[in-house]
Motif scaffolding. Structure first.
Motif, short mmCIF file in Angstrom:
data_model
loop_
_atom_site.label_atom_id
_atom_site.label_comp_id
_atom_site.label_asym_id
_atom_site.label_seq_id
_atom_site.Cartn_x
_atom_site.Cartn_y
_atom_site.Cartn_z
N THR A 1 62.54 52.62 -2.94
CA THR A 1 63.39 51.70 -3.70
C THR A 1 64.26 50.91 -2.74
O THR A 1 65.00 51.49 -1.95
CB THR A 1 64.29 52.46 -4.69
OG1 THR A 1 63.47 53.24 -5.59
CG2 THR A 1 65.13 51.49 -5.50
N ILE A 2 64.14 49.59 -2.82
CA ILE A 2 64.95 48.72 -1.98
C ILE A 2 66.14 48.22 -2.78
O ILE A 2 66.04 47.98 -3.99
CB ILE A 2 64.11 47.54 -1.44
CG1 ILE A 2 64.89 46.75 -0.38
CG2 ILE A 2 63.62 46.64 -2.57
CD1 ILE A 2 64.03 45.70 0.35
N SER A 3 67.28 48.10 -2.11
CA SER A 3 68.48 47.59 -2.77
C SER A 3 69.30 46.82 -1.75
O SER A 3 69.05 46.91 -0.54
CB SER A 3 69.30 48.75 -3.36
OG SER A 3 69.70 49.66 -2.34
N ARG A 4 70.28 46.08 -2.23
CA ARG A 4 71.12 45.30 -1.32
C ARG A 4 72.53 45.23 -1.85
O ARG A 4 72.76 45.33 -3.06
CB ARG A 4 70.54 43.91 -1.11
CG ARG A 4 70.60 43.01 -2.33
CD ARG A 4 69.78 41.73 -2.10
NE ARG A 4 70.31 40.92 -1.02
CZ ARG A 4 69.62 39.96 -0.40
NH1 ARG A 4 68.37 39.72 -0.75
NH2 ARG A 4 70.18 39.25 0.56
N ALA B 1 58.55 46.46 1.41
CA ALA B 1 59.41 46.22 0.25
C ALA B 1 60.25 44.98 0.51
O ALA B 1 60.63 44.72 1.65
CB ALA B 1 60.33 47.41 -0.01
N SER B 2 60.53 44.23 -0.54
CA SER B 2 61.37 43.05 -0.41
C SER B 2 62.28 42.93 -1.63
O SER B 2 61.98 43.47 -2.70
CB SER B 2 60.53 41.79 -0.25
OG SER B 2 59.76 41.56 -1.40
N ALA C 1 54.81 47.14 -1.55
CA ALA C 1 53.41 47.36 -1.20
C ALA C 1 52.86 48.48 -2.06
O ALA C 1 53.59 49.41 -2.44
CB ALA C 1 53.30 47.73 0.28
N ASP C 2 51.58 48.41 -2.36
CA ASP C 2 50.97 49.44 -3.21
C ASP C 2 51.14 50.84 -2.62
O ASP C 2 51.29 51.81 -3.36
CB ASP C 2 49.48 49.14 -3.40
CG ASP C 2 49.24 47.95 -4.31
OD1 ASP C 2 48.12 47.40 -4.28
OD2 ASP C 2 50.17 47.55 -5.05
N SER C 3 51.15 50.93 -1.31
CA SER C 3 51.22 52.23 -0.64
C SER C 3 52.55 52.95 -0.86
O SER C 3 52.63 54.17 -0.67
CB SER C 3 50.96 52.08 0.85
OG SER C 3 51.90 51.21 1.43
N VAL C 4 53.60 52.22 -1.24
CA VAL C 4 54.92 52.84 -1.40
C VAL C 4 55.46 52.70 -2.81
O VAL C 4 56.52 53.24 -3.13
CB VAL C 4 55.94 52.26 -0.40
CG1 VAL C 4 55.39 52.36 1.03
CG2 VAL C 4 56.32 50.83 -0.73
#
Length: 115
Positions: A68-71, A49-50, A60-63
């Protein structure tokens, strides 16, 4: 040199959830695209994830649909909320810039999905 410290891993049953956190040492963090990577046993490290400085995300398709990525640029942190975990998500998880900074890899945090 940026230092990155990951936390939040652990043992979880299939279908469970975990939230990983990464703290960065420098205030230039906000201009970087940051990512979560993982290395499963016997496999190469992969980007899962980015998130850009502006908040655009990629998975990525696998996830996709499960992570969920956050910053928080003010706190220099990036997080990964993981749900519906599967045994194949078992890995050491790392955060780093995208593309990665070779000298910035931290110790990572172990995620084990098992019943």
């Amino acid at each position: 040199q940026v230092q990155l410290v990951e936390s939040g891993g652990g043992l979880v049953q299939p279908g469970g959830s975990l939230r990983l956190s990464c703290a960065a040492s420098r205030d230039l963090f906000s201009i970087y695209t940051m990512g979560w990577y993982r290395r499963a046993p016997g496999k190469q490290r992969e980007l899962v994830a980015s998130i850009t400085g502006g908040g655009a995300t990629n998975y990525a398709d696998s996830v996709k649909g499960r992570f969920t990525i956050s910053r928080d640029n003010g706190k220099n942190t990036v997080s990964l909320q993981m749900s519906s975990l599967k045994p194949e998500d078992t890995a050491v998880y790392y955060c780093n810039r995208v593309p990665s900074m070779p000298r910035a890899w931290g110790q990572g945090t172990q995620v084990t999905v098992s019943s």
